[in-house]
Scaffold this motif. Sequence first.
Motif, short mmCIF file in Angstrom:
data_model
loop_
_atom_site.label_atom_id
_atom_site.label_comp_id
_atom_site.label_asym_id
_atom_site.label_seq_id
_atom_site.Cartn_x
_atom_site.Cartn_y
_atom_site.Cartn_z
N LYS C 24 0.83 -1.21 0.00
CA LYS C 24 0.00 0.00 0.00
C LYS C 24 0.86 1.26 0.00
CE LYS C 24 -3.02 -1.62 3.23
NZ LYS C 24 -4.14 -1.53 4.20
N ILE C 25 1.93 1.24 0.81
CA ILE C 25 2.79 2.43 0.87
C ILE C 25 3.46 2.67 -0.49
CG2 ILE C 25 4.86 3.45 1.91
CD1 ILE C 25 4.15 1.84 4.48
N MET C 26 3.97 1.60 -1.08
CA MET C 26 4.64 1.73 -2.37
C MET C 26 3.66 2.22 -3.44
SD MET C 26 7.78 1.33 -2.35
CE MET C 26 8.10 1.27 -4.11
N ALA C 27 2.47 1.61 -3.45
CA ALA C 27 1.45 2.00 -4.45
C ALA C 27 1.10 3.47 -4.27
CB ALA C 27 0.22 1.12 -4.29
N MET C 28 0.97 3.90 -3.02
CA MET C 28 0.64 5.29 -2.76
C MET C 28 1.72 6.20 -3.32
SD MET C 28 0.43 7.36 0.83
CE MET C 28 2.20 7.53 0.90
N LEU C 29 2.98 5.84 -3.06
CA LEU C 29 4.08 6.67 -3.56
C LEU C 29 4.07 6.76 -5.08
CD1 LEU C 29 7.01 5.61 -1.19
CD2 LEU C 29 5.77 7.79 -1.24
N ILE C 122 -5.74 9.67 -2.12
CA ILE C 122 -4.72 8.61 -2.10
C ILE C 122 -4.19 8.38 -0.68
CG2 ILE C 122 -2.41 7.98 -2.90
CD1 ILE C 122 -3.13 9.74 -5.42
N THR C 123 -3.83 9.46 0.01
CA THR C 123 -3.27 9.26 1.36
C THR C 123 -4.32 8.72 2.32
OG1 THR C 123 -3.62 11.61 1.69
CG2 THR C 123 -1.36 10.91 1.32
N MET C 135 1.63 0.14 9.70
CA MET C 135 2.30 1.17 8.92
C MET C 135 3.78 1.24 9.30
SD MET C 135 0.90 3.62 6.86
CE MET C 135 -0.40 4.63 7.54
N THR C 136 4.06 1.21 10.61
CA THR C 136 5.47 1.29 11.03
C THR C 136 6.23 0.05 10.58
OG1 THR C 136 4.64 0.58 13.18
CG2 THR C 136 5.45 2.80 13.04
N LEU C 137 5.56 -1.11 10.65
CA LEU C 137 6.22 -2.33 10.19
C LEU C 137 6.57 -2.20 8.71
CD1 LEU C 137 4.16 -5.21 11.85
CD2 LEU C 137 6.44 -4.41 12.44
N GLY C 138 5.61 -1.67 7.95
CA GLY C 138 5.82 -1.48 6.52
C GLY C 138 6.97 -0.53 6.25
N ILE C 139 6.98 0.59 6.98
CA ILE C 139 8.05 1.58 6.78
C ILE C 139 9.40 0.95 7.11
CG2 ILE C 139 9.00 3.76 7.66
CD1 ILE C 139 6.07 4.69 8.06
N LEU C 248 -2.21 -4.76 -6.77
CA LEU C 248 -2.21 -3.34 -6.42
C LEU C 248 -0.95 -2.65 -6.96
CD1 LEU C 248 -3.68 -1.11 -4.64
CD2 LEU C 248 -1.99 -1.67 -2.91
N LEU C 249 0.19 -3.28 -6.71
CA LEU C 249 1.46 -2.69 -7.14
C LEU C 249 1.53 -2.55 -8.66
CD1 LEU C 249 4.18 -4.25 -4.83
CD2 LEU C 249 3.54 -1.85 -5.06
N LEU C 250 1.05 -3.61 -9.32
CA LEU C 250 1.04 -3.61 -10.78
C LEU C 250 0.17 -2.47 -11.30
CD1 LEU C 250 2.63 -5.88 -12.16
CD2 LEU C 250 0.43 -6.82 -12.93
N GLY C 251 -0.99 -2.32 -10.68
CA GLY C 251 -1.92 -1.25 -11.06
C GLY C 251 -1.27 0.11 -10.91
N ALA C 252 -0.61 0.30 -9.76
CA ALA C 252 0.03 1.60 -9.48
C ALA C 252 1.14 1.87 -10.48
CB ALA C 252 0.57 1.60 -8.05
N ALA C 253 1.90 0.82 -10.80
CA ALA C 253 3.00 0.97 -11.76
C ALA C 253 2.43 1.31 -13.14
CB ALA C 253 3.82 -0.31 -11.82
N ALA C 254 1.31 0.69 -13.49
CA ALA C 254 0.67 0.95 -14.79
C ALA C 254 0.23 2.41 -14.87
CB ALA C 254 -0.54 0.02 -14.96
N ILE C 255 -0.32 2.93 -13.76
CA ILE C 255 -0.76 4.33 -13.77
C ILE C 255 0.43 5.25 -13.99
CG2 ILE C 255 -1.60 6.18 -12.25
CD1 ILE C 255 -3.65 4.24 -11.19
N LEU C 256 1.51 4.99 -13.27
CA LEU C 256 2.70 5.83 -13.42
C LEU C 256 3.21 5.82 -14.86
CD1 LEU C 256 4.81 7.62 -12.06
CD2 LEU C 256 6.14 5.57 -11.58
N THR C 257 3.30 4.61 -15.44
CA THR C 257 3.77 4.50 -16.82
C THR C 257 2.83 5.25 -17.75
OG1 THR C 257 4.09 2.22 -16.11
CG2 THR C 257 4.85 2.78 -18.31
#
Lengths: 275, 286, 266
Positions: C24-29, C122-123, C135-139, C248-257
């Motif tokens: 989730k954090i990566m996708a958000m970024l 998004i946030t 969230m802290t574990l993820g960070i 989710l990550l794939l989707g986020a990467a697709a949006i960025l591209t």
Amino acid sequence: MKIIEVENLNFSYSEEVKTIQDVSFSIEKGTYTTIIGHNGSGKSTIARLLAGLLEKESGTIKIDGMELNMENLPKIRNRIGIVFQNPDNQFIGSTVRDDIAFGLENHCVPQEQMDDIINENAARVRMTKYLDKEPTHLSGGQKQRVAIAGVLAMKPNILIFDEATSMLDPQGKDEIKKVIMDLHKEIGLTILSITHDIDEVAHSDYVLALDSGRLAMQGTPHEVFADERKIRAIQLDTPFSMKMGDFLHQHGVEVEKHLTMEGLVKELCQYRSNM
Amino acid sequence: MSISFEHVSHIYSKGTPYEYKALTDINLEIEEGKMTAVIGQTGSGKSTLVQHLNALLLPEEGTIHILDRVITAGEKPKKLKSLRGDVGLVFQFPEYQLFEETVLKDVAFGPKNFGVPEEEAQKKAKQALRLVGLPEDVYEKSPLELSGGQKRRVAIAGILAMNPKVLVLDEPTAGLDPKGAVSMMSLFWDLNKKHGKTILIVTHDMEHVFHYCDNVVVMADGRVSLHTNVKEFFKDTSLCKGLNILPPALLRMKDLLKENGFDVPEDVMDETALAKCIARQVKKNG
Amino acid sequence: MGNITLGRYIPLDSPVHKMDPRAKIMAMLLVLISIFFPAGWTGYAIIFVAVAGVIILSKLSFKFIWKAMKPMLFMLVFLLFINIFFTKTGDLWLEIGNFTIYSDAILNTLYIAVRLLLMIMITTALTATTKPLDMTLGIEDLLTPFKKIHVPAHEIAMLISIALRFIPDLIEETERIIKAQESRGVDLREGKFSEKIMAILSLIVPLFVSAFQRAEDLANAMEARGYAPGEKRTRYKVLKMHMRDYILLLGAAAILTGMILLAYFL
């Protein structure tokens, strides 16, 4: 076998006042020892010195035959667990489960083994139902039980309670006292309890009485409370049964010194049937 | 009547998912000039109740009469500040409210907030410090240098310096050693008996209720479950046991003696009387 | 406290709540970065649809998002005024005497408003569906590769989780001290300036004293239980990526591209 040996221990926080002065004592394995003394007499400082949280000025501390020094500290930490006074300030995890896990993580216990250890120790303090609760939803007594479970999870053989019940309501006090008694009886842990609870003192095996950083008295509860004048001189309270005994003396009933009401009433019954 | 509650209720966080009814239909009259204990389990509403006395909390329903003021639910209270001067409230662990550089300044802080000039405030502070039994050599020290028991006395002096008619104390002996607790209780006894202050004490300690207080208010689940005088309350241990409270030692001793065939009349209420009563019986048999 | 929605965790049972916090954090970024490419209205529409989809999936209400957005409205109105006065490019849309409004003034403001709305959506989709501890574990996990360049990933995570743990306690403590000082006649709302300074001091000093006490107790408790900063330790909570996280990550990467393509190549 002696599990704690303290010799000529000295410590001070500042140059003017000596907090601990020339204290020597030893504690037998598996016993229940209480440390008494008025506030500011140095009780908590002794506990912190034994747990290696403070560094002594001079003297020696031996735990399980090992001298407490920088080299042995990690090994000794594994053998001593300490439960502090304030239930809120020693709850580190965000839930009961995470808090018990905290010590295990520090000791590099493999993750697969943690759940079993957590469950076992939560059950011991009767907190199984609350494993996923956050500290804000727990009572003071429950938080202290979690603190005990967290310390037990690290398998110590000595447990120190630094006024662990003094901030709790009567219900919480009873819960914790019962848990401590059970731990002493069932697992045979050596218990060192700093307390103002005269009833707890009366039921302990050995008493250390501190006054202004010095060890003023030590012995079995009977031995220590036998010197009533000295007990009063170091600003400590005597059990109700002893105060009652004094009143009875004034009215011509010569009873012995008793630490519990039950003992006193028993003697009075004998008194009555003998006369 | 100086202090009374009529159909008072209080709700925390009203209108949120955390809504919680802490007081329900409280009807209560506090006797003026007496020392009243408020007891009950944690969460029974004791602290919520006493915080209504100086309008830190306002009632959701009902009316409260305090001295010559009336607080009614839904109305903005008038003369709020002067009420806080007349009803001194000492919180649990009050030593955490000290903030000034010196003990004297900290104690004078209260009166100064009520517009008392500096010099007069200092005089009042000194009086209050004498009242709580603190020696003059601590006046110029920082409150942080004092022992736990002394700090608490400074905090109590800070309230007394406002010269309140009513003193409300929320667990004033929590965390003190037994000797410290006893000397604190005798201070309140003096304030009540010698200085005529009406005193309310929230406490868990039945010995203190038994030895120092006149009346008892028992709270349970946000309601007043019992309001009586101390003599009546400790007539025997049945009331305590019903409320799951450990009775005072003297009463436990009386029970134990009775169980063992001694005859202990109800009116034996102190150690001397009990000793006399026992002496009669162990000697009579001889 | 009850009114603050920005950054608050809402405990619901949804697929988004169950996702791995790292994903989730990566996708958000990734999606946040993609907002900053000038991909035009088409780009924003795509991002909006994707993020709205995630929000619907997470069972959060749009009223909640709107509440988070509300505090920003004042800022947007202010921005609109500035733009009207200083942006004098584009078509002339309105003219009353000396007063003129050009199209760019409106469009620029709208652009910023849309970006802001997207950022908040998004946030919020992240913070409202992820427990603070997760969230802290993820960070911590995401920062681990940076340990090589001496980023104390674990210590940062420990710091955040302890701060989160003690926030409710500190709020309670603050309320208690306010009440205690109010009982001594302190009035935090009214009064002269000098009185106000004293009132604030009477709150801050005790708060600091008690916070230090707490910190000392906590340090003792942590040390007694074998914690030593920098030492190796194991972890009880272990994060695991599932299929949904990769999607989710794939989707986020697709949006960025997509945004990069829209901005520079199409």
